[in-house]
Design an enzyme around this catalytic site. Sequence first.
Site, PDB file in Angstrom:
ATOM      1  N   ASP A 129       0.837  -1.211   0.000  1.00  0.00           N
ATOM      2  CA  ASP A 129       0.000   0.000   0.000  1.00  0.00           C
ATOM      3  C   ASP A 129       0.867   1.255   0.000  1.00  0.00           C
ATOM      4  O   ASP A 129       0.512   2.278  -0.609  1.00  0.00           O
ATOM      5  CB  ASP A 129      -0.869   0.050   1.258  1.00  0.00           C
ATOM      6  CG  ASP A 129      -1.900  -1.049   1.329  1.00  0.00           C
ATOM      7  OD1 ASP A 129      -3.089  -0.732   1.401  1.00  0.00           O
ATOM      8  OD2 ASP A 129      -1.514  -2.228   1.335  1.00  0.00           O
ATOM      9  N   ASN A 173       4.593  -7.746   6.047  1.00  0.00           N
ATOM     10  CA  ASN A 173       3.286  -7.500   5.460  1.00  0.00           C
ATOM     11  C   ASN A 173       2.667  -6.236   6.065  1.00  0.00           C
ATOM     12  O   ASN A 173       2.136  -5.367   5.368  1.00  0.00           O
ATOM     13  CB  ASN A 173       2.419  -8.725   5.739  1.00  0.00           C
ATOM     14  CG  ASN A 173       1.012  -8.670   5.163  1.00  0.00           C
ATOM     15  OD1 ASN A 173       0.464  -9.688   4.775  1.00  0.00           O
ATOM     16  ND2 ASN A 173       0.393  -7.514   5.125  1.00  0.00           N
ATOM     17  N   ARG A 219      -3.748 -17.959  10.219  1.00  0.00           N
ATOM     18  CA  ARG A 219      -3.314 -16.568  10.363  1.00  0.00           C
ATOM     19  C   ARG A 219      -3.959 -15.982  11.619  1.00  0.00           C
ATOM     20  O   ARG A 219      -5.189 -16.047  11.755  1.00  0.00           O
ATOM     21  CB  ARG A 219      -3.736 -15.740   9.143  1.00  0.00           C
ATOM     22  CG  ARG A 219      -3.062 -16.103   7.849  1.00  0.00           C
ATOM     23  CD  ARG A 219      -3.779 -15.442   6.672  1.00  0.00           C
ATOM     24  NE  ARG A 219      -5.168 -15.871   6.623  1.00  0.00           N
ATOM     25  CZ  ARG A 219      -6.184 -15.096   6.210  1.00  0.00           C
ATOM     26  NH1 ARG A 219      -5.971 -13.858   5.814  1.00  0.00           N
ATOM     27  NH2 ARG A 219      -7.416 -15.578   6.183  1.00  0.00           N
ATOM     28  N   ASP A 241      -5.258 -11.131  -1.714  1.00  0.00           N
ATOM     29  CA  ASP A 241      -5.958 -12.056  -0.839  1.00  0.00           C
ATOM     30  C   ASP A 241      -7.442 -11.670  -0.782  1.00  0.00           C
ATOM     31  O   ASP A 241      -7.776 -10.711  -0.106  1.00  0.00           O
ATOM     32  CB  ASP A 241      -5.330 -12.116   0.556  1.00  0.00           C
ATOM     33  CG  ASP A 241      -4.958 -10.745   1.119  1.00  0.00           C
ATOM     34  OD1 ASP A 241      -4.894  -9.740   0.371  1.00  0.00           O
ATOM     35  OD2 ASP A 241      -4.733 -10.674   2.330  1.00  0.00           O
ATOM     36  N   GLU A 263     -11.592   1.373  -0.828  1.00  0.00           N
ATOM     37  CA  GLU A 263     -10.469   0.454  -1.023  1.00  0.00           C
ATOM     38  C   GLU A 263     -10.449  -0.135  -2.428  1.00  0.00           C
ATOM     39  O   GLU A 263      -9.386  -0.363  -3.013  1.00  0.00           O
ATOM     40  CB  GLU A 263     -10.600  -0.669   0.004  1.00  0.00           C
ATOM     41  CG  GLU A 263      -9.586  -1.774  -0.102  1.00  0.00           C
ATOM     42  CD  GLU A 263      -9.969  -2.994   0.729  1.00  0.00           C
ATOM     43  OE1 GLU A 263      -9.051  -3.705   1.146  1.00  0.00           O
ATOM     44  OE2 GLU A 263     -11.177  -3.231   0.947  1.00  0.00           O
TER      45      GLU A 263
END
Length: 570
Positions: A175, A211, A287, A323, A525
Amino acid sequence: MAANNNSLSAHFSYGKDSGHVIPTTPLVSFLERVQETAFQTYGRSNCDLKDYVDLSLKFDFPSTVEAFDEIPKTENGVVSVTDFEGFIGKWFRSAGEDLVYAEPVDFEPEPRGFLPMVENDEVRAWALEVHGLWKELSRKVSNSVLDKPELHTLLPLPEPVMIPGERFREVYYWDSYWVVRGLLASKMYETAKSIVTNLISLIETYGYVLNGARAYYTNRSQPPLLSAMVYEIYNKTDDVDWLRKALPPLLNEYRFWNSEIHTLIIHDAENRNHSLNRYYAMWNKPRPEASATDKQFASKFLNVDEKQQFYREVASTAESGWDFSSRWMRNPPEFTTLSTTTILPVDLNIFILRMELDIAFFAKVVGENAIAEDFLRASQTRKKKIDSVFWNENTGQWLDYWLNNGAESKEPHTWEAQNQNKNVFVSNFVPLWIDLFNSDALLVEKVTRSLQSSGLLCAAGIATSLANSGHQWDFPNGWAPMQHMIVEGLSRSASAEARKLAKDIAERWIRANYVAYKKTGKMHEKYNVEKFGEFGGGGNYKPQTGFGWSNGVVLTFLEEFGWPKDQKIE
């Protein structure tokens, strides 16, 4: 417990001896238990699982764990809403309280020289509102994180940050590239440098950019665009001293991405071996930010090895930034068929080519001529690899390469034409972003025609794929980063047709963002590229607003293409 966040780096290695798994912290493991309880108490649709691993402790870790273990439970182990909410309110600070507002040092309501080619008053007024969102997204790590890191999953960072928005309340790696591009359009050079400083601090601590800046993200990276950020900032500031300091961390990141876990060898039809790159998370468990749902999906598998491989595939897909998408699935849209570690992705190898070109340029600027020559040679070699393994003459696209079973094998994999993924994804056109490809006029014209006939071009931008799978990195969603890379590549070419297409796509995307902003008062987004003004859907969380990379791409497009006075925006 006091040293958990800081001591993580002591355990980090990414060779064979680690078993390709990086340990988590006791705090993260405990918060996963809290998350699991929330999942059982509220149900999946009534809570965002990430919120619970973002909580900060009010008191010491042992006391909090003890209090959690003492919450009353029914005979079947369920905690009531009242008891659970009472526990959360007493023992935790709200998710997001570990970051506080930070006034950007170089923000001006209307910077001198801002978007000089935007002549339309309506568009300029909106662009200034988007520019103003940098103030809303600006944060710094709170003193409580710096003083007592053991109470937080947020990682300490030395400089102020720009968050993407809403549930994404920490720094994210890829990002940040488009945030930096937007900040440069906003003339906020010091803020852009701070972003790079923070990412470099992660390399210095962990050996690579995470990440995101959370303790639960230490097991993976994201698409490697740090060198591209450094290039764009240097291009605006000519700060050689700053560039010289950035070079050693970039070399470390390059080593990480070319270490054993991220590389595989392809033996081509001309008897040559090519070392190429893949996504590969150092993780084989659920996760933490989505542990409860990952476990639900994994329940389909009967043995531990299959579950662990599935968890690695999920985390590796998160490392890709896409993802989730049918692009990574052997049998889409079935989520449990994710197979990301057995795919050599076009775009990842392009990002690493970009890294090689950038490092060669930086090294030459600072007088490290031997490094410059090494990386120039590496880039030339990688260009040949990309031509050999990914290019498909019939489609006029670069296609991901799927490995046969046995991705863990270090023996060369023999290239076979049928292993190219013939499905159409926007990533098939990402090589255009690199000057080595967009400077080839005949190639650009062929790829432009392929893009025009691909089915990806829609009313409001470029779709991510043609598969309407329900996953967010698929049709009909369009994402700012992908629009930008394709448009920038086309616009830099010598082809008049390609440049015309670039301008057309940019205008469609600007309009889509504008109409949605006027309807909702937000930047989003992702967007539905079939319908102007509709934000995107799908995925495992509610659509988010804010939004860092969307703001950055709109400002970058307006700087590049402008908006004529008499051209309507609606």
